[in-house]
Design a protein around this motif. Structure first.
Motif, PDB file in Angstrom:
ATOM      1  N   ALA A 103       0.837  -1.201   0.000  1.00  0.00           N
ATOM      2  CA  ALA A 103       0.000   0.000   0.000  1.00  0.00           C
ATOM      3  C   ALA A 103       0.871   1.249   0.000  1.00  0.00           C
ATOM      4  O   ALA A 103       0.593   2.221  -0.714  1.00  0.00           O
ATOM      5  N   SER A 104       1.937   1.233   0.776  1.00  0.00           N
ATOM      6  CA  SER A 104       2.866   2.357   0.816  1.00  0.00           C
ATOM      7  C   SER A 104       3.541   2.550  -0.543  1.00  0.00           C
ATOM      8  O   SER A 104       3.676   3.679  -1.026  1.00  0.00           O
ATOM      9  N   ALA A 106       2.294   1.684  -3.435  1.00  0.00           N
ATOM     10  CA  ALA A 106       1.261   2.211  -4.330  1.00  0.00           C
ATOM     11  C   ALA A 106       1.093   3.717  -4.139  1.00  0.00           C
ATOM     12  O   ALA A 106       1.007   4.471  -5.118  1.00  0.00           O
ATOM     13  N   LYS A 107       1.050   4.166  -2.904  1.00  0.00           N
ATOM     14  CA  LYS A 107       0.898   5.600  -2.638  1.00  0.00           C
ATOM     15  C   LYS A 107       2.116   6.384  -3.115  1.00  0.00           C
ATOM     16  O   LYS A 107       1.971   7.444  -3.727  1.00  0.00           O
ATOM     17  N   ARG A 108       3.316   5.890  -2.840  1.00  0.00           N
ATOM     18  CA  ARG A 108       4.540   6.581  -3.262  1.00  0.00           C
ATOM     19  C   ARG A 108       4.606   6.725  -4.783  1.00  0.00           C
ATOM     20  O   ARG A 108       5.127   7.715  -5.290  1.00  0.00           O
ATOM     21  N   GLY A 110       1.976   6.893  -6.766  1.00  0.00           N
ATOM     22  CA  GLY A 110       0.795   7.574  -7.271  1.00  0.00           C
ATOM     23  C   GLY A 110      -0.277   6.646  -7.812  1.00  0.00           C
ATOM     24  O   GLY A 110      -1.167   7.082  -8.550  1.00  0.00           O
ATOM     25  N   CYS A 111      -0.219   5.383  -7.452  1.00  0.00           N
ATOM     26  CA  CYS A 111      -1.217   4.413  -7.923  1.00  0.00           C
ATOM     27  C   CYS A 111      -2.572   4.692  -7.280  1.00  0.00           C
ATOM     28  O   CYS A 111      -2.653   5.240  -6.183  1.00  0.00           O
ATOM     29  N   ARG A 113      -4.957   2.238  -6.639  1.00  0.00           N
ATOM     30  CA  ARG A 113      -5.538   1.153  -5.849  1.00  0.00           C
ATOM     31  C   ARG A 113      -4.558   0.004  -5.685  1.00  0.00           C
ATOM     32  O   ARG A 113      -3.590  -0.116  -6.418  1.00  0.00           O
TER      33      ARG A 113
END
Length: 165
Positions: A103-104, A106-108, A110-111, A113
């Motif tokens: 999840a981290s 993905a956030k880094r 710019g994803c 989901r």
């Protein structure tokens, strides 16, 4: 607990985790992957990536994932193909840590989901995922074409039309 990305020298370990997961899911006979295929697709073609979690010197779990794309969101997402923690190390937070790390990531990046499938009968995993806030996408049905059906469908492609694309 520490994470590390798989290297080409980890192919045998990756296959070991894949086979253990397949055994747990009652699908061991469906595994046709071997070290040669994994080396080609993971490290030469870079079709997916593997993240390991370790306790001391022992690798106790893995997550195999790849990127997909959401046309509705207009951005990539991470699709988690496999998540497995050795039975002797379950209940210690390794599965959650792998999901949090993805999840981290993905956030880094710019994803939009992080998603995965879970077998309907696997209630321990369903409970685990729901406890972390994951939602079942019950209005969607998964479809697959593989093996002989894939060959038959591909054989129907018109080479003349493809040349005009």
């Amino acid at each position: 607990m520490r994470f590390r990305w798989a290297k080409e020298s980890d192919v045998a370990l990756i296959l070991e985790f894949i086979c253990a997961l397949a055994e747990y899911e009652g699908m061991r006979e469906e595994v046709t992957a071997d070290e040669t295929l994994l080396k080609e697709w993971l490290f030469e073609k870079k079709a997916a990536e593997v993240l390991f979690v370790s306790e001391g010197e022992e690798t106790v779990g893995f997550a195999l994932y790849f990127y997909n794309f959401s046309t509705f969101l207009g951005k990539a997402g991470i699709y988690l193909e496999d998540l497995y923690v050795k039975p002797s190390h379950r209940g210690r937070g390794y599965g959650k840590a792998l999901l949090c790390e993805l999840a981290s990531l993905a956030k880094r990046q710019g994803c939009g989901r992080l998603e995965w499938w879970c077998l309907d009968w696997n209630q321990p995993s369903i409970d685990f995922y729901q406890a972390m806030g994951a939602e079942a996408m019950s209005e969607w049905t998964v479809y697959r074409v593989a093996g002989k059906q894939l060959e038959q469908l591909a054989a129907q492609a018109d080479p003349i039309k493809r040349r005009n694309c």
